[in-house]
Motif scaffolding. Structure first.
Motif, short mmCIF file in Angstrom:
data_model
loop_
_atom_site.label_atom_id
_atom_site.label_comp_id
_atom_site.label_asym_id
_atom_site.label_seq_id
_atom_site.Cartn_x
_atom_site.Cartn_y
_atom_site.Cartn_z
N GLU A 8 -9.78 5.90 -9.88
CA GLU A 8 -10.40 4.83 -10.68
C GLU A 8 -11.86 4.65 -10.27
O GLU A 8 -12.75 4.52 -11.14
N GLN B 137 0.84 -1.20 0.00
CA GLN B 137 0.00 0.00 0.00
C GLN B 137 0.88 1.25 0.00
O GLN B 137 1.79 1.39 0.80
N THR B 138 0.57 2.15 -0.92
CA THR B 138 1.29 3.42 -1.00
C THR B 138 0.28 4.55 -1.16
O THR B 138 -0.88 4.32 -1.51
N ALA B 139 0.72 5.76 -0.90
CA ALA B 139 -0.15 6.92 -1.06
C ALA B 139 -0.58 7.05 -2.53
O ALA B 139 -1.75 7.35 -2.83
N LYS B 140 0.35 6.83 -3.45
CA LYS B 140 0.01 6.92 -4.87
C LYS B 140 -1.03 5.87 -5.24
O LYS B 140 -1.99 6.15 -5.95
N GLY B 141 -0.87 4.65 -4.73
CA GLY B 141 -1.84 3.60 -4.99
C GLY B 141 -3.23 3.96 -4.49
O GLY B 141 -4.24 3.70 -5.14
N TYR B 142 -3.27 4.59 -3.32
CA TYR B 142 -4.54 5.03 -2.74
C TYR B 142 -5.20 6.07 -3.65
O TYR B 142 -6.38 5.96 -3.98
N VAL B 143 -4.44 7.07 -4.05
CA VAL B 143 -4.97 8.13 -4.91
C VAL B 143 -5.43 7.54 -6.25
O VAL B 143 -6.50 7.89 -6.75
N ASP B 144 -4.64 6.63 -6.80
CA ASP B 144 -5.03 5.99 -8.08
C ASP B 144 -6.33 5.21 -7.93
O ASP B 144 -7.19 5.21 -8.83
N THR B 145 -6.48 4.51 -6.82
CA THR B 145 -7.71 3.74 -6.58
C THR B 145 -8.92 4.66 -6.48
O THR B 145 -9.97 4.38 -7.07
#
Length: 122
Positions: free
Chosen positions: A118, A107-115
């Motif tokens: 989406e 889990q990363t901040a970028k992954g959170y924002v991308d999710t």
């Protein structure tokens, strides 16, 4: 091995990396089977220990059942039992805990924002 010796054993950290083998097509069935095997192992060990205790008590002329019914545990014994239960639950839910830890590591901040982005587009 007595209870004290077992409590002194070092904590073993067992962490396997990489993809686990999958034996069943149904999602979650491999994990459930792992949990069932842990339970089966615990039950088998428990039954052997109960049998040994009953045999020792019988040979010594002790009414084990009555003694167990009358037993009142102190705080130290209750704490020891709780520690043993928690150890058991960690082993029982090992794969689920490991999966959650692996997901947390990915889990990363970028992954959170991308999710979120989406989801917002659907």
């Amino acid at each position: 091995m007595n209870g004290e010796a077992q409590m002194d054993r070092p904590e073993m950290i067992r962490t396997a990396r990489g993809k686990r083998p999958q034996f069943y097509d149904t999602p979650g069935l491999d994990e459930a089977m792992g949990m069932i095997m842990v339970l089966a192992s615990e039950i088998s060990t428990l039954r052997d220990r109960i049998d040994a205790g009953e045999r020792v008590a019988r040979a010594a002329g002790i009414d084990l059942a009555a003694g167990i019914e009358a037993l009142e545990l102190d705080e130290a014994a209750l704490a020891e039992r709780e520690e043993r239960r928690q150890d058991f639950l960690r082993r029982l839910y090992y794969l689920q805990i490991k999966d959650a830890e692996d997901a947390r590591e990915r889990q990363t901040a970028k992954g959170y924002v991308d999710t979120i982005a989406e989801i917002a587009q659907t």
